[in-house]
Design a protein around this motif. Sequence first.
Motif, PDB file in Angstrom:
ATOM      1  N   ASP A  64       0.842  -1.201   0.000  1.00  0.00           N
ATOM      2  CA  ASP A  64       0.000   0.000   0.000  1.00  0.00           C
ATOM      3  C   ASP A  64       0.878   1.252   0.000  1.00  0.00           C
ATOM      4  OD1 ASP A  64      -2.060   1.770   0.186  1.00  0.00           O
ATOM      5  OD2 ASP A  64      -2.618   1.276   2.243  1.00  0.00           O
ATOM      6  N   LEU A  66       2.447   5.147  -0.108  1.00  0.00           N
ATOM      7  CA  LEU A  66       2.181   6.330   0.723  1.00  0.00           C
ATOM      8  C   LEU A  66       2.139   7.591  -0.141  1.00  0.00           C
ATOM      9  CD1 LEU A  66       4.812   5.576   3.523  1.00  0.00           C
ATOM     10  CD2 LEU A  66       2.415   4.860   3.450  1.00  0.00           C
ATOM     11  N   ILE A  67       1.535   8.630   0.394  1.00  0.00           N
ATOM     12  CA  ILE A  67       1.558   9.926  -0.286  1.00  0.00           C
ATOM     13  C   ILE A  67       2.726  10.738   0.270  1.00  0.00           C
ATOM     14  CG2 ILE A  67       0.315  12.110  -0.599  1.00  0.00           C
ATOM     15  CD1 ILE A  67      -2.288  10.437  -0.519  1.00  0.00           C
ATOM     16  N   VAL A 105      -0.525  11.674  -9.077  1.00  0.00           N
ATOM     17  CA  VAL A 105       0.318  10.482  -9.254  1.00  0.00           C
ATOM     18  C   VAL A 105       1.170  10.706 -10.500  1.00  0.00           C
ATOM     19  CG1 VAL A 105       0.299   8.009  -9.786  1.00  0.00           C
ATOM     20  CG2 VAL A 105      -1.262   8.928  -8.050  1.00  0.00           C
ATOM     21  N   LEU A 120       6.088   0.680  -7.085  1.00  0.00           N
ATOM     22  CA  LEU A 120       5.540   1.227  -8.333  1.00  0.00           C
ATOM     23  C   LEU A 120       6.540   2.205  -8.947  1.00  0.00           C
ATOM     24  CD1 LEU A 120       1.950   2.053  -7.023  1.00  0.00           C
ATOM     25  CD2 LEU A 120       2.521   0.256  -8.668  1.00  0.00           C
ATOM     26  N   THR A 122       5.575   5.009 -10.047  1.00  0.00           N
ATOM     27  CA  THR A 122       4.957   6.326  -9.857  1.00  0.00           C
ATOM     28  C   THR A 122       4.951   6.671  -8.370  1.00  0.00           C
ATOM     29  OG1 THR A 122       2.806   5.237  -9.717  1.00  0.00           O
ATOM     30  CG2 THR A 122       3.394   6.195 -11.842  1.00  0.00           C
ATOM     31  N   ALA A 124       2.849   9.315  -5.459  1.00  0.00           N
ATOM     32  CA  ALA A 124       1.712  10.197  -5.200  1.00  0.00           C
ATOM     33  C   ALA A 124       2.214  11.389  -4.372  1.00  0.00           C
ATOM     34  CB  ALA A 124       0.625   9.432  -4.436  1.00  0.00           C
ATOM     35  N   ALA A 146       3.343  10.491   4.444  1.00  0.00           N
ATOM     36  CA  ALA A 146       2.371  10.501   5.546  1.00  0.00           C
ATOM     37  C   ALA A 146       1.025   9.912   5.127  1.00  0.00           C
ATOM     38  CB  ALA A 146       2.170  11.927   6.068  1.00  0.00           C
ATOM     39  N   PRO A 147       0.740   8.699   5.545  1.00  0.00           N
ATOM     40  CA  PRO A 147      -0.615   8.159   5.374  1.00  0.00           C
ATOM     41  C   PRO A 147      -1.474   8.580   6.558  1.00  0.00           C
ATOM     42  CG  PRO A 147       0.764   6.476   6.338  1.00  0.00           C
ATOM     43  CD  PRO A 147       1.632   7.716   6.197  1.00  0.00           C
ATOM     44  N   SER A 148      -2.737   8.210   6.542  1.00  0.00           N
ATOM     45  CA  SER A 148      -3.603   8.561   7.669  1.00  0.00           C
ATOM     46  C   SER A 148      -3.104   7.863   8.944  1.00  0.00           C
ATOM     47  CB  SER A 148      -5.043   8.161   7.359  1.00  0.00           C
ATOM     48  OG  SER A 148      -5.092   6.809   6.975  1.00  0.00           O
ATOM     49  N   ILE A 188      -7.182  11.811  -5.201  1.00  0.00           N
ATOM     50  CA  ILE A 188      -5.974  11.344  -5.904  1.00  0.00           C
ATOM     51  C   ILE A 188      -6.300  11.168  -7.386  1.00  0.00           C
ATOM     52  CG2 ILE A 188      -4.203   9.547  -6.064  1.00  0.00           C
ATOM     53  CD1 ILE A 188      -4.825   8.732  -3.209  1.00  0.00           C
ATOM     54  N   ARG A 205      -8.972   8.183  -6.085  1.00  0.00           N
ATOM     55  CA  ARG A 205      -9.720   8.281  -4.825  1.00  0.00           C
ATOM     56  C   ARG A 205     -10.438   9.617  -4.850  1.00  0.00           C
ATOM     57  NH1 ARG A 205      -6.348   8.043   0.642  1.00  0.00           N
ATOM     58  NH2 ARG A 205      -5.772  10.164   0.071  1.00  0.00           N
ATOM     59  N   ILE A 233      -2.903  -1.137  -9.123  1.00  0.00           N
ATOM     60  CA  ILE A 233      -2.330  -1.352  -7.794  1.00  0.00           C
ATOM     61  C   ILE A 233      -3.387  -1.930  -6.869  1.00  0.00           C
ATOM     62  CG2 ILE A 233      -0.655   0.511  -8.028  1.00  0.00           C
ATOM     63  CD1 ILE A 233      -2.227   1.997  -5.888  1.00  0.00           C
TER      64      ILE A 233
HETATM   65  P1  AMP Z   1      -3.256   7.329   2.688  1.00  0.00           P
HETATM   66  O1  AMP Z   1      -1.862   7.821   2.657  1.00  0.00           O
HETATM   67  O2  AMP Z   1      -3.537   6.311   3.746  1.00  0.00           O
HETATM   68  O3  AMP Z   1      -4.247   8.431   2.624  1.00  0.00           O
HETATM   69  O4  AMP Z   1      -3.422   6.523   1.337  1.00  0.00           O
HETATM   70  C1  AMP Z   1      -2.486   6.532   0.351  1.00  0.00           C
HETATM   71  C2  AMP Z   1      -3.196   6.032  -0.865  1.00  0.00           C
HETATM   72  O5  AMP Z   1      -2.707   6.746  -1.992  1.00  0.00           O
HETATM   73  C3  AMP Z   1      -2.922   4.584  -1.207  1.00  0.00           C
HETATM   74  O6  AMP Z   1      -3.732   3.683  -0.497  1.00  0.00           O
HETATM   75  C4  AMP Z   1      -3.230   4.556  -2.686  1.00  0.00           C
HETATM   76  O7  AMP Z   1      -4.605   4.421  -2.889  1.00  0.00           O
HETATM   77  C5  AMP Z   1      -2.812   5.941  -3.148  1.00  0.00           C
HETATM   78  N1  AMP Z   1      -1.503   5.944  -3.809  1.00  0.00           N
HETATM   79  C6  AMP Z   1      -0.325   6.237  -3.254  1.00  0.00           C
HETATM   80  N2  AMP Z   1       0.669   6.143  -4.156  1.00  0.00           N
HETATM   81  C7  AMP Z   1       0.096   5.782  -5.326  1.00  0.00           C
HETATM   82  C8  AMP Z   1       0.588   5.518  -6.634  1.00  0.00           C
HETATM   83  N3  AMP Z   1       1.881   5.609  -6.929  1.00  0.00           N
HETATM   84  N4  AMP Z   1      -0.306   5.166  -7.583  1.00  0.00           N
HETATM   85  C9  AMP Z   1      -1.626   5.101  -7.287  1.00  0.00           C
HETATM   86  N5  AMP Z   1      -2.143   5.339  -6.067  1.00  0.00           N
HETATM   87  C10 AMP Z   1      -1.311   5.658  -5.093  1.00  0.00           C
END
Ligand code: AMP
Length: 355
Positions: A64, A66-67, A105, A120, A122, A124, A146-148, A188, A205, A233
């Motif tokens: 999964d 991260l952003i 992305v 990946l 790519t 985000a 930082a994810p949630s 996203i 998203r 993904i």
């Molecule tokens: P969060 O950081 O928990 O808000 O969630 C991050 C989300 O961003 C991931 O679960 C993916 O759905 C999406 N994401 C992050 N990087 C990518 C990427 N390179 N390509 C597509 N989706 C991504």
Amino acid sequence: MRTEIIYADSTGDLEWVGEKAADLLAAGEVVALPAETVYGLAADAMNPDAVAKIFAAKERPAHDPLIVHIFNREDLRLVATIPDDIAEVCKKLRDEFWPGALTLVLPKRPEVPDSVTAGLDTVAVRMPADSVFRAVLKAFQGPLAAPSANRFGRISPTSASAVEDELGGRIPMIIDGGACRDGVESTIIKIEAVEGTKPNFHILRSGPVTIEMLKPFGRCKLPGKKGFISTGIEAPGQLDSHYAPTTPLRVIPRPEDFVPEEGKRYALLTLDGGKKSKLMDAAAWDKIEMLSPGAGKLPEAAVRFFHLLRQLDGEGFDEIIAEPMPDHGVGIALNDRLRRAQHGSGSATQNAADE
Ligand code: AMP
Ligand code: MG
């Protein structure tokens, strides 16, 4: 581990807060902090050991991504490359929506660790607007992943106390910056150039930057609709089961489909409880929570959404019944979260089986 909570309200010294957090981040630690979307769990995006701590604290699976969050528009080049055929629209989107809740992305730079992007090619990226998050980015002087700030698959936190419930004892610091302005995770998009006409935006998203807001810049393609290209993904933000309460949750589009069972305690989550809410009379509800009482305003509903869902989840009902939101504006994002919450609700074992 002891979790220190520091306060960062508008009257406080944000520079001091930023530096305190940046010291920990520079030492390869994680810090939970507010964003305009939901609370995030930040780490140095360029340090794989620090990033590993995010995955460990959240129990998040490595697949999964991260952003990555940057301080200013120019920092985008530290983590991503911008293909020539989308450079113009990228600039327009950055000018219009950054700082803010739009994540792009883009092809990743080799310096970004594979663990951040789940392997990946790519990455985000977004530039957050929240003043506390910005103070931390400014002091740290580098991109932050930082994810949630919740345990994997669970309800996103929109307050510091929700973060404490989720991750207290697992992380060294939570910055309490009050409630989140938007209340749901960023929008996203992946941009696809189209010869001779506007580009396509594949909405990976939905979030606070709505289709209505994006429309002037490109054609929005939603998952499951014609023309949407999946990134392939298997990321839980895009999986069926996410944002899940432990209490079973059901979304009921047609009130006549809800038949309450004798002896069960039901809670209703509704937009406004007003004329538009036909479910109000469908049962003897043990509790009714209105996301935007009276007014039925979607941005207000978004701000309160995860908070009320978390609260209802803690009150021991047999089932939470939710009314679908109007399918426009940020209502699209709320319906997306409700659908995934329903899918994952009930128990941890059910989640695992579904995935
Ligand atoms: P969060 O950081 O928990 O808000 O969630 C991050 C989300 O961003 C991931 O679960 C993916 O759905 C999406 N994401 C992050 N990087 C990518 C990427 N390179 N390509 C597509 N989706 C991504
Ligand atoms: Mg999340």
